[in-house]
Design a protein around this motif. Structure first.
Motif, PDB file in Angstrom:
ATOM      1  N   VAL A  66       0.856  -1.183   0.000  1.00 20.33           N
ATOM      2  CA  VAL A  66       0.000   0.000   0.000  1.00 20.33           C
ATOM      3  C   VAL A  66       0.889   1.229   0.000  1.00 20.33           C
ATOM      4  O   VAL A  66       1.909   1.260   0.703  1.00 20.33           O
ATOM      5  CB  VAL A  66      -0.907   0.018   1.250  1.00 20.33           C
ATOM      6  N   THR A  67       0.528   2.245  -0.761  1.00 19.47           N
ATOM      7  CA  THR A  67       1.314   3.476  -0.779  1.00 19.47           C
ATOM      8  C   THR A  67       0.411   4.694  -0.888  1.00 19.47           C
ATOM      9  O   THR A  67      -0.657   4.632  -1.499  1.00 19.47           O
ATOM     10  CB  THR A  67       2.325   3.476  -1.944  1.00 19.47           C
ATOM     11  N   THR A  68       0.852   5.787  -0.261  1.00 19.31           N
ATOM     12  CA  THR A  68       0.152   7.055  -0.471  1.00 19.31           C
ATOM     13  C   THR A  68       0.489   7.568  -1.866  1.00 19.31           C
ATOM     14  O   THR A  68       1.555   7.297  -2.405  1.00 19.31           O
ATOM     15  CB  THR A  68       0.559   8.102   0.579  1.00 19.31           C
ATOM     16  N   THR A  69      -0.434   8.336  -2.435  1.00 17.65           N
ATOM     17  CA  THR A  69      -0.271   8.816  -3.804  1.00 17.65           C
ATOM     18  C   THR A  69      -0.203  10.339  -3.912  1.00 17.65           C
ATOM     19  O   THR A  69      -0.140  10.884  -4.998  1.00 17.65           O
ATOM     20  CB  THR A  69      -1.431   8.314  -4.685  1.00 17.65           C
ATOM     21  N   GLY A  80       8.385   6.697  -3.402  1.00 16.15           N
ATOM     22  CA  GLY A  80       7.475   5.752  -2.752  1.00 16.15           C
ATOM     23  C   GLY A  80       6.671   4.934  -3.739  1.00 16.15           C
ATOM     24  O   GLY A  80       6.521   3.715  -3.599  1.00 16.15           O
ATOM     25  N   LEU A  81       6.143   5.598  -4.758  1.00 18.32           N
ATOM     26  CA  LEU A  81       5.359   4.893  -5.772  1.00 18.32           C
ATOM     27  C   LEU A  81       6.214   3.913  -6.561  1.00 18.32           C
ATOM     28  O   LEU A  81       5.786   2.784  -6.849  1.00 18.32           O
ATOM     29  CB  LEU A  81       4.711   5.901  -6.724  1.00 18.32           C
ATOM     30  N   SER A  82       7.431   4.318  -6.897  1.00 22.56           N
ATOM     31  CA  SER A  82       8.326   3.428  -7.648  1.00 22.56           C
ATOM     32  C   SER A  82       8.679   2.198  -6.831  1.00 22.56           C
ATOM     33  O   SER A  82       8.713   1.073  -7.352  1.00 22.56           O
ATOM     34  CB  SER A  82       9.606   4.172  -8.049  1.00 22.56           C
ATOM     35  N   ALA A  83       8.955   2.404  -5.533  1.00 29.02           N
ATOM     36  CA  ALA A  83       9.294   1.270  -4.667  1.00 29.02           C
ATOM     37  C   ALA A  83       8.114   0.308  -4.553  1.00 29.02           C
ATOM     38  O   ALA A  83       8.274  -0.910  -4.672  1.00 29.02           O
ATOM     39  CB  ALA A  83       9.706   1.775  -3.289  1.00 29.02           C
ATOM     40  N   ALA A  84       6.917   0.851  -4.334  1.00 28.15           N
ATOM     41  CA  ALA A  84       5.725   0.007  -4.193  1.00 28.15           C
ATOM     42  C   ALA A  84       5.447  -0.780  -5.471  1.00 28.15           C
ATOM     43  O   ALA A  84       5.200  -1.991  -5.442  1.00 28.15           O
ATOM     44  CB  ALA A  84       4.519   0.876  -3.833  1.00 28.15           C
ATOM     45  N   ARG A  85       5.508  -0.095  -6.612  1.00 28.13           N
ATOM     46  CA  ARG A  85       5.258  -0.778  -7.883  1.00 28.13           C
ATOM     47  C   ARG A  85       6.325  -1.825  -8.164  1.00 28.13           C
ATOM     48  O   ARG A  85       6.033  -2.907  -8.685  1.00 28.13           O
ATOM     49  CB  ARG A  85       5.237   0.243  -9.014  1.00 28.13           C
ATOM     50  N   ILE A  87       8.172  -3.558  -6.010  1.00 28.56           N
ATOM     51  CA  ILE A  87       7.962  -4.743  -5.163  1.00 28.56           C
ATOM     52  C   ILE A  87       6.779  -5.543  -5.682  1.00 28.56           C
ATOM     53  O   ILE A  87       6.825  -6.776  -5.769  1.00 28.56           O
ATOM     54  CB  ILE A  87       7.750  -4.330  -3.698  1.00 28.56           C
ATOM     55  N   GLY A  88       5.707  -4.848  -6.039  1.00 27.01           N
ATOM     56  CA  GLY A  88       4.525  -5.538  -6.554  1.00 27.01           C
ATOM     57  C   GLY A  88       4.821  -6.307  -7.820  1.00 27.01           C
ATOM     58  O   GLY A  88       4.391  -7.460  -7.982  1.00 27.01           O
ATOM     59  N   LEU A  89       5.582  -5.696  -8.714  1.00 24.31           N
ATOM     60  CA  LEU A  89       5.922  -6.347  -9.977  1.00 24.31           C
ATOM     61  C   LEU A  89       6.835  -7.545  -9.744  1.00 24.31           C
ATOM     62  O   LEU A  89       6.629  -8.629 -10.316  1.00 24.31           O
ATOM     63  CB  LEU A  89       6.599  -5.337 -10.901  1.00 24.31           C
ATOM     64  N   ALA A  90       7.832  -7.373  -8.897  1.00 24.10           N
ATOM     65  CA  ALA A  90       8.800  -8.441  -8.652  1.00 24.10           C
ATOM     66  C   ALA A  90       8.168  -9.648  -7.962  1.00 24.10           C
ATOM     67  O   ALA A  90       8.534 -10.792  -8.243  1.00 24.10           O
ATOM     68  CB  ALA A  90       9.962  -7.902  -7.808  1.00 24.10           C
ATOM     69  N   ARG A  91       7.215  -9.386  -7.066  1.00 21.95           N
ATOM     70  CA  ARG A  91       6.615 -10.474  -6.283  1.00 21.95           C
ATOM     71  C   ARG A  91       5.232 -10.879  -6.791  1.00 21.95           C
ATOM     72  O   ARG A  91       4.631 -11.810  -6.243  1.00 21.95           O
ATOM     73  CB  ARG A  91       6.497 -10.062  -4.815  1.00 21.95           C
TER      74      ARG A  91
END
Length: 204
Positions: A66-69, A80-85, A87-91
């Motif tokens: 989950v990330t703030t936008t 923050g958005l890049s990190a969240a995306r 992790i989501g893509l990798a996992r």
């Protein structure tokens, strides 16, 4: 029996902080907070690793991110958005995006008005009937107009600091498809294409 929420990593880099929250299987939330205005990119993955490790978990244990936008710091949000995306893509995990204005309303049991200084004599404003229950869309307007448009009798929220534990719990139960991790700048980014030195191409 209530639904069991997935182990959730929450990220907030919209304000001058690096905030991480980890919603655990038992419902508790462990947090990591660094008071920094810059340098999020250098710290974020080390802090995530530490947060996971001290709870005996790894990336493979995460159920969602989950990330703030925003609105907020353009650079901070991007990180923050890049990190969240990433992790989501990798996992292969769902990634949920939540407006910072919505996230700030989560700490109030009743009606609230989130009013944040947007500088230049302007403010971001959004009114809520309850936590996360928007009455109006987030908007930017002159500060005077924003103060006149707050909800009568509502709690006023003027700090940009999100409660990361509440963000983790709220985001863990949202539909990821209807809450994409897309930036919510409200005001357009200041950066504009540089054209002063551009040489116009002539047709052959």
């Amino acid at each position: 029996m209530p639904d069991i929420l997935p182990i959730t990593l929450a990220i907030d880099t919209a304000a001058p902080r690096l905030q991480l929250g980890l919603l655990l299987a038992d419902g508790g939330v462990d947090v990591s907070i660094d008071e920094i205005a810059n340098g999020h990119a250098e710290l974020i993955f080390a802090r995530i690793a530490t947060l996971l490790e001290r709870n005996g978990l790894g990336y493979a244990d995460l159920g969602r991110v989950v990330t703030t936008t925003g609105p907020g710091s353009f650079t901070g949000l991007r990180i923050g958005l890049s990190a969240a995306r990433g992790i989501g893509l990798a996992r292969g995990l769902p990634v949920v995006g939540i407006s910072s204005l919505v996230a700030l309303s989560l700490g109030q049991a009743g009606p609230s008005s989130v009013l944040l200084d947007a500088r230049r004599g302007e403010a971001y404003l959004q009114n809520f009937a309850g936590p996360g229950a928007a009455l109006t869309a987030g908007a930017i307007m002159p500060m005077e107009a924003a103060r006149a448009a707050v909800l009568p009798g509502a709690a006023m929220i003027e700090s940009p600091i999100v409660d990361i534990a509440l963000l983790a719990r709220h985001g863990a139960g949202l539909d990821a498809a209807s809450h994409p991790p897309e930036p919510n700048y409200i005001r357009d980014a200041d950066a504009k294409p540089q054209t002063a030195a551009r040489i116009e191409r002539r047709g052959a």
